[in-house]
Structures are given as structure tokens and as C-alpha cells.
Design an enzyme around this catalytic site. Structure first.
Site, PDB file in Angstrom:
ATOM      1  N   LYS A 175       0.778  -0.868   0.105  1.00  0.00           N
ATOM      2  CA  LYS A 175      -0.120  -0.090  -0.062  1.00  0.00           C
ATOM      3  C   LYS A 175       0.775   1.196   0.239  1.00  0.00           C
ATOM      4  O   LYS A 175       1.771   0.963   0.041  1.00  0.00           O
ATOM      5  CB  LYS A 175      -0.952  -0.102   0.971  1.00  0.00           C
ATOM      6  CG  LYS A 175      -1.960  -1.336   1.497  1.00  0.00           C
ATOM      7  CD  LYS A 175      -2.816  -1.079   0.038  1.00  0.00           C
ATOM      8  CE  LYS A 175      -4.003  -2.734   0.514  1.00  0.00           C
ATOM      9  NZ  LYS A 175      -4.804  -3.008  -0.467  1.00  0.00           N
ATOM     10  N   HIS A 294      -6.497 -13.276  -8.133  1.00  0.00           N
ATOM     11  CA  HIS A 294      -7.066 -12.234  -6.824  1.00  0.00           C
ATOM     12  C   HIS A 294      -8.515 -12.427  -7.643  1.00  0.00           C
ATOM     13  O   HIS A 294      -8.869 -12.827  -8.325  1.00  0.00           O
ATOM     14  CB  HIS A 294      -6.824 -10.702  -6.941  1.00  0.00           C
ATOM     15  CG  HIS A 294      -7.441 -10.294  -6.407  1.00  0.00           C
ATOM     16  ND1 HIS A 294      -8.836  -9.524  -5.784  1.00  0.00           N
ATOM     17  CD2 HIS A 294      -6.493  -9.570  -5.369  1.00  0.00           C
ATOM     18  CE1 HIS A 294      -8.262  -8.246  -5.070  1.00  0.00           C
ATOM     19  NE2 HIS A 294      -7.965  -8.919  -4.773  1.00  0.00           N
TER      20      HIS A 294
END
Length: 478
Positions: A175, A294
Site C-alpha cells: 500500500k 485475485h
């Protein structure tokens, strides 16, 4: 029509529209071991009987259309039609039914999830006679599942490649997910891997944007992996997202990852598509790459209880199409996921044989025969206080992924990774000693804080963080 031009197909043909249930509702039908079975949650329009609604689903997802056609006489409808063979009302819901449909195996192309879904869910969901429709589960017969390669490697091969046993694996999504340069991104990966994580990860929408082109990211992340491996003596990895705008570009990225010598790549299997995913999975098996999956976009399809497709179906499809990891919710984090339902599809991902269990949302007994299992990934809003629950819920064959729960540590990325590793090792040791993680989890974490200032700091930061919302998708009362 003259006798000279009359055909067998025209004899007895009567044009017009007839009720679907006359042909496609067959409660006397005994299912075959080779049938693909589907459980649909059907909400008919007012005035439409459940038998007609269930038959319409069977018809429109197999051989039927809205009117009688003369070419029906050129084939064996009984051999190829889908059959609604059982209907049961949903307890506690008005005008909602579970309709069971059996599809003959010959309706489907071998080894093609794309074709299977195009048939079963491709057109029928827009049918006007239905207010809502949801595919709850599929039974995939071994006769069909054996036409698929499945996961590139599977759980045991992955553990052998990584030389890591007896505990869940630890990961971290870098992140902020967008905006970092490739070099800074690689630095964050290195710090997390050096601190004690097994994997770091590209987020689902990290592809090849102006601020960080894919090739630069791959190179800096590979450097981070090799440097962390040299310092820790452990095998490390980073999920390099190969998802791209074309299949050709996706394969180019996977090939470059292999040339760098990294252990794993990644794909967004729903936005990328099943055809692309299956191609990538086959390449990964042939070239020794693990494949992380994902599920970006899944909640668009699976979150509403009365319409769409349950994630357990998407999970089965992924196991067939191919993937070594797939995101599966957390139960305790920020994303949707009721415990019993989650455990149901986690078993469908990992185990060889899963019994029917409606209390966990499993509508059919599923036998995967020899198809390798997929490791479920718990990711989304989790931190060190969740570690006992995650270890107890998911067990050893899982990846526990802490993005903000690593990078949000007040001392930095490496201490955040160390805090997670210490918490995990403490929980695994306590479990192996026979302690109850569900009941004693907080005490186990607090005790470990005495030996790890990194963990103590993490516990202080996230001591009050909770995500307490009732799940939207729950198990039906049986």
C-alpha cells in the site's frame, strides 16, 4: 407440403408456444453420475408457478427457446435437454424456491469453464418470467473435472517449493496500491520480506500504469526477493500481477517473470476472464511458476442473496480453471463473509471430497478425485489481534495477508512484518500445545508481546479496530 418433400421432422410438428414445464420439469428423473447438477435460487414473477419457473431455467440454460421449433425433430431432445428434477421452497422466504437442474454432460466442451458458464448462466438471468435468479451451487462430476488441468501445482507442491510446513503462510499487499514508483514499491517489498513475511503482493489494479510500468516493477521486486532471501535464509516471493489488456500481453509478462526466476505470478481471474486464466495456469504448470488468483469483481456477482452467483460456484470454477491461491474472505476482517459459508467453500477449494452440508451452504457432495487443492487467502482489514481467530478458522493450509496490518505499523514495514510473524508463531505454538485459540487468543497475543516490542506496538495501535456488520449473505434456515 407435398408427400415428396415431407420430412420426418415435419411429421407431428405443431407450431406455437407451450409451457416449459411440459418438457423440462421432470420430477421423476433420476440423476446420473455424469450429470452436472445445479441448484438455483429462483424468485418467479407473480403468477408464475414454481414448476414453470424451474422448467424455464432448465430450458433456457440448455436446449430450449421461447417457442416450438421444427428443428427439434432433427435431434434427440431427451438426450440433450436440461431437466428441473426437484423444487423446494426456501424456509422463511416468500415465493422463493431452490430449483435443482440436471444437465447432460454432452452439453459442455471439455476443459472449458468459459463454455460451462456460457451455457448455465449466460442467458437465463435476464429471463422476464423471473424476478431474480441465483446460482447457489454446482456438482461437477469427475467425468467432467478430469478434463481440466486444475491448479498449476497445488498445496503440497507449493509447500515443497517453499520448504515451509506446519503453519499458515504470511503475506502483505503493498500500500498505497497505486501511485508508488517502481523503486519505492520494491523497497517496501524488501522491508516486508526481510521482516518475516513469506510473500508480498501486487494489488488487483496494479498492472502497468504511467507511474509504474510493469517491467520496472517486476525487476525491482525481483531484486527485493533475492536480497531478502540472502538475508533471512528463507524462500520469499512477490505476487507479480500479470493481468493485462490482452492475453498476449499477459503471457509476455508471465514469461518475463519466469526469466527473472521469481516463484509466483498473479492474475485477476474474473476481470481477466476464464479463457485467459486457464491459459496462464497451463503456462505456470509447464514452467514451474505458482499462480496467485485475485477475485476482483466477485462481489458484483455474488454478494446479493437472491440474484447472481454464489462465490462457492466461482471457487469451484477457479479450481477447474487453475490457481494455486485464491482470495476467500476473512470472516473477521472488513470484507463480507459469514463463517459457516466461508468454511464451506474453503473446503471445496482445498479438500478432495466434500460431503453435502446445507448448514454450510454446500448443496451437493463434490468429489474432485485427484485434482490438486487451492490455498485460500484471508485478506482485507485484518491485524495482529485477528491472528488467533484466523489460525483457528483457516488452519495451516492458508495464506494470511496483512496489508494495512503490516504497512500501518508505527515503526515501519519491517517491524510490522515482524509483529505479524511473532503473532503467528505464538498462535501456532499455542495450538500445538493444545490451547484453545478461540477462547485464549487475546491472552496468547498479550503473552507474546513480552518478547516482541514490535508486536506490542502493533497491538496498541489496533486494539480498538473492529468491523462489526452483519453479513448480507447467510445460510438458509434448514
Amino acid at each position: 407440403m407435398s408427400p415428396q418433400t415431407e420430412t420426418k421432422a415435419s411429421v407431428g410438428f405443431k407450431a406455437g408456444v407451450k409451457d416449459y414445464k411440459l418438457t423440462y420439469y421432470t420430477p421423476e428423473y433420476e440423476t446420473k453420475d455424469t450429470d452436472i447438477l445445479a441448484a438455483f435460487r429462483v424468485t418467479p414473477q407473480p403468477g408464475v408457478p414454481p414448476e414453470e419457473a424451474g422448467a424455464a431455467v432448465a430450458a433456457e440454460s440448455s436446449t430450449g427457446t421461447w417457442t416450438t421449433v421444427w428443428t427439434d425433430g432433427l435431434t434427440s431432445l431427451d438426450r440433450y435437454k436440461g431437466r428441473c428434477y426437484h423444487i423446494e421452497p426456501v424456509p422463511g422466504e416468500e415465493d422463493q424456491y431452490i430449483c435443482y437442474v440436471a444437465y447432460p454432460l454432452d452439453l459442455f466442451e471439455e476443459g472449458s469453464v468459459t463454455n460451462m458458464f456460457t451455457s448455465i448462466v449466460g442467458n437465463v438471468f435476464g429471463f422476464k418470467a423471473l424476478r431474480a435468479l441465483r446460482l447457489e451451487d454446482l456438482r461437477i462430476p469427475p467425468t467432467y473435472s478430469k478434463t481440466f488441468q486444475g491448479p498449476p501445482h497445488g498445496i503440497q507442491v507449493e509447500r515443497d517449493k517453499l520448504n515451509k510446513y506446519g503453519r499458515p503462510l504470511l503475506g502483505c499487499t503493498i500500500k498505497p496500491k497505486l501511485g508508488l514508483s517502481a523503486k519505492n514499491y520494491g523497497r517496501a517489498c524488501y522491508e516486508c520480506l526481510r521482516g518475516g513475511l513469506d510473500f508480498t503482493k501486487d494489488d488487483e489494479n496494479v498492472n502497468s500504469q504511467p507511474f509504474m510500468r510493469w517491467r520496472d516493477r517486476f525487476v525491482f521486486c525481483a531484486e527485493a526477493i533475492y536480497k531478502a532471501q540472502a538475508e533471512t535464509g528463507e524462500i520469499k516471493g512477490h505476487y507479480l500481477n500479470a493481468t493485462a489488456g490482452t492475453c498476449e500481453e499477459m503471457m509476455k509478462r508471465a514469461i518475463f517473470a519466469r526469466e527473472l526466476g521469481v516463484p509466483i505470478v498473479m492474475h485477476d481471474y474474473l476481470t481477466g476472464g476464464f479463457t485467459a486464466n486457464t491459459s496462464l495456469a497451463m503456462y505456470c504448470r509447464d514452467n514451474g511458476l505458482l499462480l496467485h488468483i485475485h477475485r476482483a469483481m466477485h462481489a458484483v456477482i455474488d454478494r446479493q442473496k437472491n440474484h447472481g452467483m454464489h462465490f462457492r460456484v466461482l471457487a469451484k470454477a477457479l479450481r477447474m480453471s487453475g490457481g494455486d491461491h485464491v482470495h476467500a474472505g476473512t470472516v473477521v476482517g472488513k470484507l463480507e463473509g459469514e463463517r459457516e459459508i466461508t468454511l464451506g467453500f474453503v473446503d471445496l477449494l482445498r479438500d478432495d471430497f466434500i460431503e453435502k452440508d446445507r448448514s454450510r451452504g454446500v448443496f451437493f457432495t463434490q468429489d474432485w478425485v485427484s485434482m490438486p487443492g487451492v490455498i485460500p487467502v484471508a485478506s482485507g482489514g485484518i491485524h495482529v489481534w485477528h491472528m488467533p481467530a484466523l489460525t483457528e478458522i483457516f488452519g495451516d493450509d492458508s495464506v494470511l495477508q496483512f496489508g494495512g496490518g503490516t504497512l500501518g505499523h508505527p515503526w515501519g514495514n519491517a517491524p510490522g512484518a515482524a509483529a505479524n510473524r511473532v503473532a503467528l508463531e505464538a498462535c501456532v505454538q499455542a495450538r500445538n500445545e493444545g490451547r484453545d485459540l478461540a477462547r485464549e487468543g487475546n491472552e496468547i497475543i498479550k503473552a507474546a508481546c513480552k518478547w516482541s516490542p514490535e508486536l506490542a506496538a502493533a497491538c496498541e495501535v489496533w486494539k480498538a479496530i473492529k468491523f462489526e456488520f452483519a453479513p448480507v449473505d447467510t445460510v438458509d434456515k434448514v
